[in-house]
Design a protein around this motif. Structure first.
Motif, PDB file in Angstrom:
ATOM      1  N   LYS A  68       0.838  -1.202   0.000  1.00  0.00           N
ATOM      2  CA  LYS A  68       0.000   0.000   0.000  1.00  0.00           C
ATOM      3  C   LYS A  68       0.872   1.251   0.000  1.00  0.00           C
ATOM      4  O   LYS A  68       0.578   2.230  -0.689  1.00  0.00           O
ATOM      5  CB  LYS A  68      -0.933  -0.018   1.208  1.00  0.00           C
ATOM      6  N   SER A 111     -13.661   0.295  -1.551  1.00  0.00           N
ATOM      7  CA  SER A 111     -13.396  -1.141  -1.505  1.00  0.00           C
ATOM      8  C   SER A 111     -13.617  -1.761  -2.869  1.00  0.00           C
ATOM      9  O   SER A 111     -14.188  -1.156  -3.776  1.00  0.00           O
ATOM     10  CB  SER A 111     -14.317  -1.804  -0.490  1.00  0.00           C
ATOM     11  N   GLU A 157      -7.647 -12.785  -7.186  1.00  0.00           N
ATOM     12  CA  GLU A 157      -7.258 -12.586  -5.789  1.00  0.00           C
ATOM     13  C   GLU A 157      -5.931 -13.295  -5.542  1.00  0.00           C
ATOM     14  O   GLU A 157      -5.823 -14.508  -5.658  1.00  0.00           O
ATOM     15  CB  GLU A 157      -8.323 -13.140  -4.854  1.00  0.00           C
ATOM     16  N   LYS A 173      -1.921 -14.805   0.044  1.00  0.00           N
ATOM     17  CA  LYS A 173      -1.275 -14.016   1.086  1.00  0.00           C
ATOM     18  C   LYS A 173       0.226 -14.288   1.091  1.00  0.00           C
ATOM     19  O   LYS A 173       0.697 -15.281   0.537  1.00  0.00           O
ATOM     20  CB  LYS A 173      -1.869 -14.359   2.457  1.00  0.00           C
ATOM     21  N   GLN A 192      -7.552  -3.617  -3.024  1.00  0.00           N
ATOM     22  CA  GLN A 192      -7.708  -4.554  -1.919  1.00  0.00           C
ATOM     23  C   GLN A 192      -9.183  -4.846  -1.693  1.00  0.00           C
ATOM     24  O   GLN A 192     -10.025  -3.959  -1.820  1.00  0.00           O
ATOM     25  CB  GLN A 192      -7.101  -3.983  -0.633  1.00  0.00           C
ATOM     26  N   ASP A 193      -9.486  -6.097  -1.345  1.00  0.00           N
ATOM     27  CA  ASP A 193     -10.867  -6.423  -1.000  1.00  0.00           C
ATOM     28  C   ASP A 193     -11.082  -6.184   0.497  1.00  0.00           C
ATOM     29  O   ASP A 193     -10.183  -5.716   1.208  1.00  0.00           O
ATOM     30  CB  ASP A 193     -11.222  -7.850  -1.405  1.00  0.00           C
ATOM     31  N   GLN A 201      -8.602  -7.469   2.931  1.00  0.00           N
ATOM     32  CA  GLN A 201      -7.254  -6.948   2.740  1.00  0.00           C
ATOM     33  C   GLN A 201      -6.402  -7.814   1.796  1.00  0.00           C
ATOM     34  O   GLN A 201      -5.175  -7.759   1.833  1.00  0.00           O
ATOM     35  CB  GLN A 201      -6.534  -6.768   4.088  1.00  0.00           C
ATOM     36  N   HIS A 202      -7.053  -8.632   0.975  1.00  0.00           N
ATOM     37  CA  HIS A 202      -6.335  -9.371  -0.062  1.00  0.00           C
ATOM     38  C   HIS A 202      -6.150  -8.460  -1.280  1.00  0.00           C
ATOM     39  O   HIS A 202      -7.096  -7.767  -1.680  1.00  0.00           O
ATOM     40  CB  HIS A 202      -7.117 -10.620  -0.493  1.00  0.00           C
ATOM     41  N   TRP A 203      -4.975  -8.500  -1.865  1.00  0.00           N
ATOM     42  CA  TRP A 203      -4.755  -7.714  -3.075  1.00  0.00           C
ATOM     43  C   TRP A 203      -5.361  -8.435  -4.267  1.00  0.00           C
ATOM     44  O   TRP A 203      -5.192  -9.637  -4.442  1.00  0.00           O
ATOM     45  CB  TRP A 203      -3.269  -7.461  -3.281  1.00  0.00           C
ATOM     46  N   CYS A 204      -6.086  -7.672  -5.098  1.00  0.00           N
ATOM     47  CA  CYS A 204      -6.819  -8.246  -6.231  1.00  0.00           C
ATOM     48  C   CYS A 204      -6.545  -7.450  -7.498  1.00  0.00           C
ATOM     49  O   CYS A 204      -6.529  -6.216  -7.481  1.00  0.00           O
ATOM     50  CB  CYS A 204      -8.326  -8.234  -5.962  1.00  0.00           C
TER      51      CYS A 204
END
Length: 412
Positions: A58, A100, A139, A142, A179-180, A183-186
């Motif tokens: 981020k 979001s 997605e 992690k 981020q969803d 907090q997962h990056w997509c």
């Protein structure tokens, strides 16, 4: 039912292509023919890690030059249009918006429409007034415990930084990196409702003009990539996707590399084993630097073989372990030009005019392999009609049309 996604493998996977037919099986004196596994060939990637360092994705996206891009309407598939490019363009800035994923791109389905080694792909629905827009949401996994934040960030941003700059009818559009709620990056991508080329090949029944149309569109997409200094390094049917307008699009840039920056004249050689084993060029197995552009050419040649025969010519381009490839390489090196110019592996390909081209694309010695410019200039390629570029197309992409109808209804 399989689904068209960008950057993911369809699940559940159908059986993999079998190696070449009986006329090319090894004799008893040779090593036994390798039996393929019941699953699709898995992609392999060789990455060298870097030293551990406090690094936050981020923060990276929020500081310094922004990862800006202009997102065309071609990036947002809908029931009215899934590939039309309009004049109106909106900005999508990765990591800048606090909105979001759900607010920006709609609700994701819980069931994945695709899975990869490092990601899961889901379909998102976004209602915009009276129109429903569909997105493929990739997605990312992690961060692993043994992986530094810097390594993790590098892997996530590398694909986005490349794919988000690419805009072409034969390239899957990348829309955003967000981020969803968990907090997962997509990675947000254009949804291709027509399915992937793997599903179309397995279904069978493709006409010769449909096969040739697919092949030329792959070449057009790769020609664009190479003109931008990008090599894909994982060309295979599972990474080629249809919309419902006849466009075949190249997706999944997780293994791609920039071999030349815009201001450079020098081509940077690549290292590491990337891609899916049956499509990997022989020079990649040697552990030496290689020209990534020629790796793409080899893979496209294998894809054409799959389009024609619905099977793979060999399991791996390694003479020491694959007798089918060993026989092919020996034929290519035969001093008799009658044998070397058209080895048994490709002498049944049709039309006859394609054989000389596929032979140069599947040249074991990369120094003598055709470049994308050579391939595009071939008379046979020049004579191929692409369906969406002609008024009276000789074919439709039957599998893509049927799958698109299933997703988008009669409005597709």
């Amino acid at each position: 039912m399989s689904a068209g996604v960008a950057g993911g493998k369809l699940v559940p996977p159908p059986a993999a292509f079998a190696p070449a037919g009986r006329e090319r099986r090894a004799s008893k004196s040779e090593a036994p023919v390798i039996t393929p596994s019941p699953k699709k060939p898995a992609s392999v990637h060789s990455d060298k890690g870097e030293s551990s360092h406090k690094f936050n994705l981020k923060d990276l996206l929020a500081s310094g030059p922004k990862l800006n891009r202009k997102s065309s309407q071609r990036s947002t598939s809908s029931k009215k249009s899934d590939s039309d490019a309009g004049d109106g363009r909106g900005k999508s800035v990765a990591g800048e918006s606090t909105a979001s994923l759900t607010q920006k791109y709609g609700v994701c389905q819980k069931i994945a429409i695709g899975k990869g080694a490092t990601s899961v792909v889901r379909l998102a629905h976004k209602w915009d007034r009276t129109e429903e827009k569909l997105y493929a949401i990739k997605e990312f996994r992690k961060r692993r415990k043994n992986e530094s934040e810097k390594e993790y960030v590098k892997k996530l941003t590398a694909e986005f930084c490349i794919s988000s700059t690419l805009h072409h009818p034969n390239i899957v559009e990348t829309v955003d990196l967000v981020q969803d709620e968990a907090q997962h990056w997509c990675e947000v991508m254009e949804f291709c409702p027509g399915g992937d080329l793997y599903a179309a090949i397995k279904k069978g029944g493709m006409s010769p003009s449909e096969v040739e149309c697919c092949f030329k569109q792959i070449l057009n997409g790769v020609s664009y990539l190479h003109s931008q200094g990008v090599a894909h390094r994982d060309i295979k049917p599972e990474n080629l996707f249809f919309d419902t307008k006849g466009h075949l699009k190249i997706g999944d840039y997780g293994a791609s590399t920039v071999y030349r920056l815009p201001w450079e004249a020098t081509v940077h050689m690549s290292t590491g084993l990337c891609g899916s084993e049956p499509y990997i060029a022989p020079e990649q197995f040697l552990g030496k630097p290689y020209d990534a552009r020629l790796v793409d050419i080899w893979a496209i040649g294998i894809v054409y073989y799959c389009l024609h025969f619905q099977e793979l010519p060999w399991r791996a381009a390694q003479p020491s372990s694959d007798p089918l490839y060993s026989s092919y390489a020996q034929a290519c090196a035969n001093p008799n030009p009658t044998v070397s110019s058209c080895p048994p592996t490709i002498n049944n390909l049709n039309p006859r005019a394609c054989r000389s081209l596929i032979r140069k694309m599947l040249e074991p010695d990369p120094r003598h392999r055709y470049t994308i410019e050579d391939v595009i200039a071939h008379p046979w390629i020049q004579g191929i009609d692409v369906c969406h570029e002609t008024t009276n197309a000789k074919h439709v992409h039957v599998s893509a049309r049927a799958m698109g109808m299933a997703y988008l209804g009669n409005g597709a």
